[in-house]
Design a protein around this motif. Structure first.
Motif, PDB file in Angstrom:
ATOM      1  N   VAL A   1      36.734  28.820  30.306  1.00 52.03           N
ATOM      2  CA  VAL A   1      36.571  27.309  29.898  1.00 52.03           C
ATOM      3  C   VAL A   1      35.445  26.903  30.511  1.00 52.03           C
ATOM      4  O   VAL A   1      35.236  27.201  31.753  1.00 52.03           O
TER       5      VAL A   1
ATOM      6  N   THR B   1      33.856  27.542  25.299  1.00 53.20           N
ATOM      7  CA  THR B   1      33.857  28.666  26.135  1.00 53.20           C
ATOM      8  C   THR B   1      32.732  29.479  26.898  1.00 53.20           C
ATOM      9  O   THR B   1      31.310  29.176  26.285  1.00 53.20           O
TER      10      THR B   1
ATOM     11  N   THR C   1      38.489  35.053  28.505  1.00 55.33           N
ATOM     12  CA  THR C   1      37.725  33.847  27.488  1.00 55.33           C
ATOM     13  C   THR C   1      37.872  32.656  28.713  1.00 55.33           C
ATOM     14  O   THR C   1      39.173  32.109  28.899  1.00 55.33           O
TER      15      THR C   1
ATOM     16  N   VAL D   1      44.672  25.084  29.094  1.00 51.61           N
ATOM     17  CA  VAL D   1      43.669  26.550  29.269  1.00 51.61           C
ATOM     18  C   VAL D   1      44.521  26.924  30.749  1.00 51.61           C
ATOM     19  O   VAL D   1      45.433  26.200  30.841  1.00 51.61           O
TER      20      VAL D   1
ATOM     21  N   PHE E   1      43.334  29.279  26.077  1.00 50.38           N
ATOM     22  CA  PHE E   1      42.216  30.140  27.133  1.00 50.38           C
ATOM     23  C   PHE E   1      42.547  30.125  28.601  1.00 50.38           C
ATOM     24  O   PHE E   1      43.334  30.021  29.332  1.00 50.38           O
TER      25      PHE E   1
END
Ligand SMILES: Cc1cc2nc3c(=O)[nH]c(=O)nc-3n(C[C@H](O)[C@H](O)[C@H](O)COP(=O)(O)OP(=O)(O)OC[C@H]3O[C@@H](n4cnc5c(N)ncnc54)[C@H](O)[C@@H]3O)c2cc1C
Length: 508
Positions: free
Chosen positions: A103, A119, A101, A9, A33
């Motif tokens: 999380v 997500t 995107t 992330v 992400f």
């Protein structure tokens, strides 16, 4: 539901660095992400005027990717952002990133031994290994001041700068006198009409000695990379030599006081103003800052320092504790970031539904800043107690990238399903850190964001950075509980460590 070996992330230095380390190990089966539309993390979002690094450029870069194009000895936000973009391209990281995107939740599935990462596009991705590289300074902190929403002018936080607000000739107020204030104030002072700086606590500010690099120097570093590495090495050891003063011999920090005073005396004549700009706490207790233009900004006719304390914010400006109203057109919050556990950006559930923020409370702990008991196969980048007081965070981060890559290699190719750090080992290490820091400058009596509400410290690494790097070279398998689940079929799709597995299936 898609499946990957490693879910990361954040696409700042941390996430990109982990991606590069995985690739170096031949592991391509990972996704990053990123909530924002581009790479860079805090260097992408912090675009306020004057934003720059306070670690020398040659040291604030990946050791394996020296940058001969640095334009000054302390890089600006723009140069650093350009560098991160270059690294993402050079190591072909972008195709692994799912931009825009965010999380929203991560849960460890005990039966399958995988992480389920949700997500904000409604998808759930399963991953053997979960790596939050969400940054320590990404969530702006607004002070709790009465009337904050009543101000009718433009209000901007330095961490979310708004270029559409024209400051030319305006009455501008800056709340704060820390790391971002000392950069933004000199940068905007020549442009605004009147600038009022509301200071709660003065900062120790040492000279930065920033200078532009010439094209001859840049050409030399390009031609002779070892010359640049030699400069980096010299900078590294110079900065490392400051640690004993911070940790064990705070009296040596008197040198910092003298440098601050000389810096101040050169710029400001008025003894009262000098007094207001001199801290009353000990050097090193809070972050020591560097600047060549913070004090000279107060010698300008259009810049005023107010130290009377802010009482409330009104629709017209700020009322200070002496009852005076300071009328403003624009209010700039240079008030920093939310730190530690409360700032953690999403819910993380581990074994037995243990939730990370709730488990930590106000005292976050992680084994070497990376592994938290009850959260198997999760590795934090820049987790608790890995903040440097004296050098570049990237020194610590690089050790963490390698640690993740070594663990990923073991997990994706070995027989164990997961590794969970032992709680007693993690707690014992944290206690040891606290004991080691007992006489340090960070615990010398001021209130700072380094400290938890109870006065303990979950922020700083209590030692030399090379200690951390050396200790992280090998996996500390003895510190973990290894678990092998019998049913592996559900994870078979994520065992591979070769090929650009999700490039088509996951990229937006
Ligand atoms: C103004 C400023 C100056 C600094 N100066 C220095 C310095 O001089 N020296 C130094 O060593 N350090 C400095 N730092 C610290 C700096 O943050 C680190 O050096 C480094 O950039 C951290 O990189 P990172 O990738 O760990 O975190 P970040 O750069 O913060 O990146 C985290 C990324 O995670 C993303 N993210 C967060 N939550 C989610 C989510 N839920 N879903 C998806 N994505 C998410 C964010 O969008 C961001 O892109 C400075 C920081 C700031 C803000």
């Amino acid at each position: 539901m898609s499946a990957v070996g490693v879910a990361i992330v954040g696409a700042g230095f941390g996430g990109i660095g982990v991606g590069i380390a995985l690739k170096k190990k031949g592991i391509e089966d990972f996704v990053i992400f990123e909530g924002e539309p581009g790479v860079g993390g805090s260097w992408r979002t912090n675009t306020y005027p004057g934003c720059a690094c306070d670690v020398p450029s040659h040291l604030y870069s990946y050791s394996f990717e020296p940058n001969p194009r640095w334009t000054e000895s302390f890089s600006s936000q723009k140069d650093i952002q350009r560098y991160i973009e270059h690294c993402a391209d050079r190591y072909d990281i972008r195709r692994h990133i799912r931009f825009n995107t965010r999380v929203t939740d991560a849960r460890f599935d005990e039966e399958q031994g995988v992480w389920k990462v949700s997500t904000d596009d409604g998808e759930v991705t399963t991953a053997r290994i979960f790596v939050p590289a969400t940054g320590a300074l990404s969530h702006p902190l607004y002070p709790e001041i009465e009337g904050r929403d009543s101000f009718l002018g433009a209000a901007i936080h330095t961490a979310r700068w708004d270029d559409t607000v024209d400051l030319t000739g305006k009455r501008v107020g800056v709340l704060g006198s820390g790391a971002s204030a000392i950069q933004v104030v000199p940068a905007i002072a020549p442009k605004v009409g009147q600038l009022t700086v509301f200071q709660r606590t003065a900062s120790w500010v040492l000279p930065k000695h920033n200078r532009k690099f010439t094209s001859t120097q840049q050409a030399r570093w390009k031609r002779l990379p070892f010359a640049q590495q030699a400069v980096r090495l010299a900078l590294y050891w110079t900065m490392e030599s400051a640690l004993p003063a911070l940790m064990w011999y705070p009296r040596m920090l008197r040198v910092g006081e003298l440098l601050h005073k000389r810096n101040l005396e050169r710029a400001i004549r008025d003894p009262e103003l000098r007094r207001k700009l001199t801290p009353t706490y000990k050097v090193g207790c809070k972050r020591t800052l560097v600047s060549d233009d913070w004090f000279p900004a107060f010698a300008r006719d259009n810049v005023t320092l107010v130290t009377d304390g802010v009482e409330r914010i009104t629709k017209n400006g700020i009322v200070t504790k002496d009852g005076k109203e300071h009328a403003l057109d624009v209010l700039i919050y240079a008030t920093g970031y939310q730190i530690g556990a409360p700032a953690y950006p999403f819910q993380v559930h581990g074994l037995g539904d243990r939730e990370l923020r709730a488990y930590w409370g106000t005292r976050s702990k992680a084994y070497y800043g990376m592994s938290v008991a009850g959260f198997p196969n999760m590795f934090l980048i820049m987790g608790p107690n890995t903040g440097p007081g004296h050098t570049s965070v990237l020194i610590y981060q690089e050790a963490q990238y390698a640690y993740v890559a070594n663990f990923a290699d073991r997990l994706l190719n070995g027989s164990e399903t997961y590794f969970d750090v032992k709680e007693d080992v993690m707690n014992a290490q944290w206690d040891k850190f606290q004991r080691r820091m007992a006489g340090s400058s960070w615990l010398s009596g001021c209130s700072s964001w380094y400290l938890n509400p109870d006065g303990s410290n979950s922020t700083m690494w209590p030692g030399f950075s090379f200690e951390y790097v050396l200790q992280m070279k090998d996996l500390h398998l003895e510190a973990y509980r290894a678990v092998t689940l019998p049913a592996r079929s559900s994870r078979s799709s994520v065992q591979s460590n070769s090929g650009p597995v999700f490039a088509d299936s996951l990229q937006k």
